[in-house]
Design a protein around this motif. Structure first.
Motif, PDB file in Angstrom:
ATOM      1  N   GLY A 189       8.499  -3.228  85.925  1.00 39.30           N
ATOM      2  CA  GLY A 189       9.299  -2.649  84.849  1.00 39.30           C
ATOM      3  C   GLY A 189       9.523  -1.165  85.075  1.00 39.30           C
ATOM      4  N   ALA A 190      10.462  -0.618  84.315  1.00 38.88           N
ATOM      5  CA  ALA A 190      10.749   0.820  84.339  1.00 38.88           C
ATOM      6  C   ALA A 190      10.180   1.425  83.064  1.00 38.88           C
ATOM      7  CB  ALA A 190      12.249   1.061  84.447  1.00 38.88           C
ATOM      8  N   LEU A 191       9.272   2.379  83.218  1.00 36.95           N
ATOM      9  CA  LEU A 191       8.531   2.951  82.092  1.00 36.95           C
ATOM     10  C   LEU A 191       8.893   4.421  81.932  1.00 36.95           C
ATOM     11  CD1 LEU A 191       6.199   2.459  79.982  1.00 36.95           C
ATOM     12  CD2 LEU A 191       4.637   3.324  81.733  1.00 36.95           C
ATOM     13  N   ALA A 225      14.659  -5.544  84.506  1.00 36.92           N
ATOM     14  CA  ALA A 225      15.776  -5.251  85.399  1.00 36.92           C
ATOM     15  C   ALA A 225      17.124  -5.309  84.704  1.00 36.92           C
ATOM     16  CB  ALA A 225      15.764  -6.236  86.574  1.00 36.92           C
ATOM     17  N   ASP A 226      17.205  -5.917  83.533  1.00 37.55           N
ATOM     18  CA  ASP A 226      18.454  -6.007  82.783  1.00 37.55           C
ATOM     19  C   ASP A 226      18.530  -4.979  81.660  1.00 37.55           C
ATOM     20  OD1 ASP A 226      19.364  -8.179  84.315  1.00 37.55           O
ATOM     21  OD2 ASP A 226      18.173  -9.579  83.096  1.00 37.55           O
ATOM     22  N   TYR A 227      17.702  -3.943  81.717  1.00 33.85           N
ATOM     23  CA  TYR A 227      17.657  -2.878  80.709  1.00 33.85           C
ATOM     24  C   TYR A 227      17.172  -3.377  79.353  1.00 33.85           C
ATOM     25  CZ  TYR A 227      20.857  -0.725  84.107  1.00 33.85           C
ATOM     26  OH  TYR A 227      21.443  -0.249  85.252  1.00 33.85           O
ATOM     27  N   LYS A 228      16.516  -4.502  79.309  1.00 30.14           N
ATOM     28  CA  LYS A 228      16.018  -5.042  78.049  1.00 30.14           C
ATOM     29  C   LYS A 228      14.584  -4.568  77.824  1.00 30.14           C
ATOM     30  CE  LYS A 228      18.871  -9.222  78.071  1.00 30.14           C
ATOM     31  NZ  LYS A 228      18.858 -10.712  78.047  1.00 30.14           N
ATOM     32  N   PHE A 229      14.319  -4.115  76.602  1.00 28.29           N
ATOM     33  CA  PHE A 229      12.974  -3.649  76.269  1.00 28.29           C
ATOM     34  C   PHE A 229      12.024  -4.831  76.199  1.00 28.29           C
ATOM     35  CE2 PHE A 229      15.591  -0.184  74.686  1.00 28.29           C
ATOM     36  CZ  PHE A 229      14.852   0.934  75.073  1.00 28.29           C
ATOM     37  N   ILE A 230      10.889  -4.700  76.868  1.00 29.57           N
ATOM     38  CA  ILE A 230       9.869  -5.746  76.806  1.00 29.57           C
ATOM     39  C   ILE A 230       8.561  -5.227  76.213  1.00 29.57           C
ATOM     40  CG2 ILE A 230      10.832  -7.090  78.705  1.00 29.57           C
ATOM     41  CD1 ILE A 230       8.875  -5.783  80.589  1.00 29.57           C
ATOM     42  N   TRP A 231       8.489  -3.904  76.011  1.00 30.16           N
ATOM     43  CA  TRP A 231       7.290  -3.322  75.381  1.00 30.16           C
ATOM     44  C   TRP A 231       7.637  -1.921  74.897  1.00 30.16           C
ATOM     45  CZ3 TRP A 231       4.561   1.138  76.555  1.00 30.16           C
ATOM     46  CH2 TRP A 231       3.350   1.312  75.890  1.00 30.16           C
ATOM     47  N   ALA A 232       7.042  -1.514  73.772  1.00 28.96           N
ATOM     48  CA  ALA A 232       7.276  -0.173  73.229  1.00 28.96           C
ATOM     49  C   ALA A 232       6.048   0.278  72.461  1.00 28.96           C
ATOM     50  CB  ALA A 232       8.518  -0.149  72.335  1.00 28.96           C
ATOM     51  N   TYR A 246      -0.252   6.119  78.613  1.00 29.14           N
ATOM     52  CA  TYR A 246      -0.342   4.828  79.296  1.00 29.14           C
ATOM     53  C   TYR A 246      -1.789   4.378  79.433  1.00 29.14           C
ATOM     54  CZ  TYR A 246      -0.115   1.362  83.021  1.00 29.14           C
ATOM     55  OH  TYR A 246      -0.262   0.218  83.769  1.00 29.14           O
ATOM     56  N   ASN A 247      -2.687   5.282  79.758  1.00 31.31           N
ATOM     57  CA  ASN A 247      -4.098   4.908  79.935  1.00 31.31           C
ATOM     58  C   ASN A 247      -4.766   4.486  78.633  1.00 31.31           C
ATOM     59  OD1 ASN A 247      -4.114   5.431  82.720  1.00 31.31           O
ATOM     60  ND2 ASN A 247      -4.580   7.602  82.407  1.00 31.31           N
ATOM     61  N   SER A 248      -4.227   4.931  77.493  1.00 34.84           N
ATOM     62  CA  SER A 248      -4.847   4.594  76.211  1.00 34.84           C
ATOM     63  C   SER A 248      -4.150   3.457  75.476  1.00 34.84           C
ATOM     64  CB  SER A 248      -4.858   5.833  75.303  1.00 34.84           C
ATOM     65  OG  SER A 248      -3.537   6.288  75.053  1.00 34.84           O
ATOM     66  N   CYS A 249      -3.081   2.893  76.048  1.00 29.06           N
ATOM     67  CA  CYS A 249      -2.350   1.829  75.366  1.00 29.06           C
ATOM     68  C   CYS A 249      -2.773   0.468  75.902  1.00 29.06           C
ATOM     69  CB  CYS A 249      -0.839   2.019  75.538  1.00 29.06           C
ATOM     70  SG  CYS A 249      -0.244   1.716  77.215  1.00 29.06           S
ATOM     71  N   GLU A 250      -2.342  -0.591  75.199  1.00 28.11           N
ATOM     72  CA  GLU A 250      -2.730  -1.952  75.583  1.00 28.11           C
ATOM     73  C   GLU A 250      -1.934  -2.473  76.762  1.00 28.11           C
ATOM     74  OE1 GLU A 250       0.703  -2.376  72.780  1.00 28.11           O
ATOM     75  OE2 GLU A 250      -1.114  -1.132  72.936  1.00 28.11           O
ATOM     76  N   LEU A 251      -0.852  -1.788  77.123  1.00 27.51           N
ATOM     77  CA  LEU A 251      -0.029  -2.271  78.242  1.00 27.51           C
ATOM     78  C   LEU A 251      -0.801  -2.222  79.554  1.00 27.51           C
ATOM     79  CD1 LEU A 251       2.760  -3.200  79.268  1.00 27.51           C
ATOM     80  CD2 LEU A 251       3.337  -0.779  79.564  1.00 27.51           C
ATOM     81  N   LYS A 252      -1.675  -1.257  79.708  1.00 27.69           N
ATOM     82  CA  LYS A 252      -2.443  -1.118  80.959  1.00 27.69           C
ATOM     83  C   LYS A 252      -3.297  -2.349  81.204  1.00 27.69           C
ATOM     84  CE  LYS A 252      -5.539   2.015  83.421  1.00 27.69           C
ATOM     85  NZ  LYS A 252      -6.333   3.288  83.321  1.00 27.69           N
ATOM     86  N   GLU A 253      -3.782  -2.969  80.135  1.00 24.21           N
ATOM     87  CA  GLU A 253      -4.615  -4.158  80.297  1.00 24.21           C
ATOM     88  C   GLU A 253      -3.795  -5.416  80.529  1.00 24.21           C
ATOM     89  OE1 GLU A 253      -6.959  -4.375  76.822  1.00 24.21           O
ATOM     90  OE2 GLU A 253      -7.961  -2.436  77.111  1.00 24.21           O
ATOM     91  N   CYS A 254      -2.492  -5.369  80.160  1.00 28.37           N
ATOM     92  CA  CYS A 254      -1.654  -6.558  80.314  1.00 28.37           C
ATOM     93  C   CYS A 254      -1.035  -6.678  81.694  1.00 28.37           C
ATOM     94  CB  CYS A 254      -0.535  -6.533  79.253  1.00 28.37           C
ATOM     95  SG  CYS A 254      -1.136  -6.594  77.563  1.00 28.37           S
TER      96      CYS A 254
END
Length: 256
Positions: A189-191, A225-232, A246-254
């Motif tokens: 993804g693009a973050l 890749a289609d510019y669709k948001f998958i996490w916020a 990023y280090n403190s959010c849940e995305l790092k674990e996913c």
């Protein structure tokens, strides 16, 4: 034995101090009574301002938007950034969440009016004070409407639109599409982050003061890749860097 003259002086001083306090109290009561009388004389001139009451005859929702829908769909799309068909679909799904009960005081704003006003505010970035004349809705009412509609849209679409991959296979599908479309291998993804200006929260010090020189919260989002948001995530403080958030959010674990 105590000196009678000294006792007399202390008594006279206490009497003078008491009289001074009575004078202060009387002056305060006179000022308060004058303020109440002035407010009562001024009163409230209108329950609803006359030009606001003519919203249906001359308001932007009941006049301009009807013309754009019937005559110029391209301008309707430019006005709200969505097509009439998409507006109708959004209203059908969000309308029950933003519908208010009718009372004998006044008629509530229509769901379509609330949705159109919110979309126009988000599309144009205009202030409530400048929008109230065209839409004929007071600015304080707009501030409540926009928050209610945005929350209703989130509640209605979050589980359907903002779906974050949770398995290695789903993340691999995102990476494969990035490689096929953009030629970036092993990309999940693009973050990126966005500083959203805000007022300094009470007792927060410099926690929300960012390097750009204003107070903000950080909107961190991930797109496919289609510019669709998958996490916020919108909980980051302005002084934190992208890596800290990023280090403190849940995305790092996913992310595998």
């Amino acid at each position: 034995m105590e000196d009678p003259a000294r006792l007399r002086r202390e008594y006279q001083l206490a009497v003078l101090q008491h009289q001074h306090e009575l004078i202060d109290l009387t002056l305060y009561q006179v000022r308060a009574s004058r303020r109440r009388r002035t407010r009562g004389e001024r009163g409230r001139r209108n329950w609803v301002r006359p030009w606001i009451g003519r919203r249906r005859q001359f308001g932007m929702y009941d006049q301009l938007m009807v013309e754009l829908r019937n005559e110029d769909h391209a301008s309707f799309t430019n006005f709200l950034r969505i097509s009439p068909a998409m507006f109708d679909e959004l209203l059908a799904r969000v309308g029950p969440r933003i519908t208010k009960q009718y009372t004998f005081y006044r008629d509530p704003l229509e769901p379509g009016m609330k949705l159109a006003l919110t979309l126009r505010h988000l599309a144009s970035g205009n202030k409530y004070a400048s929008m109230k004349f065209g839409w004929r809705v007071p600015h304080n009412t707009q501030s409540l409407v926009v928050r209610d509609v945005c929350q209703a849209i989130i509640d209605e679409y979050v589980d359907e639109v903002l779906v974050c991959p949770s398995t290695p296979e789903s993340w691999r599908a995102v990476a494969d599409k990035f490689f096929q479309r953009w030629n970036f291998p092993n990309t999940c993804g693009a973050l990126d982050g966005k500083h959203v200006a805000c007022r300094c929260p009470p007792k927060s010090g410099s926690l929300y003061f960012n390097y750009k020189g204003f107070y903000s919260i950080v909107l961190m989002a991930l797109v496919d890749a289609d510019y669709k948001f998958i996490w916020a995530d919108i909980s980051g403080s302005g002084s934190a860097s992208d890596a800290q958030i990023y280090n403190s959010c849940e995305l790092k674990e996913c992310v595998p």
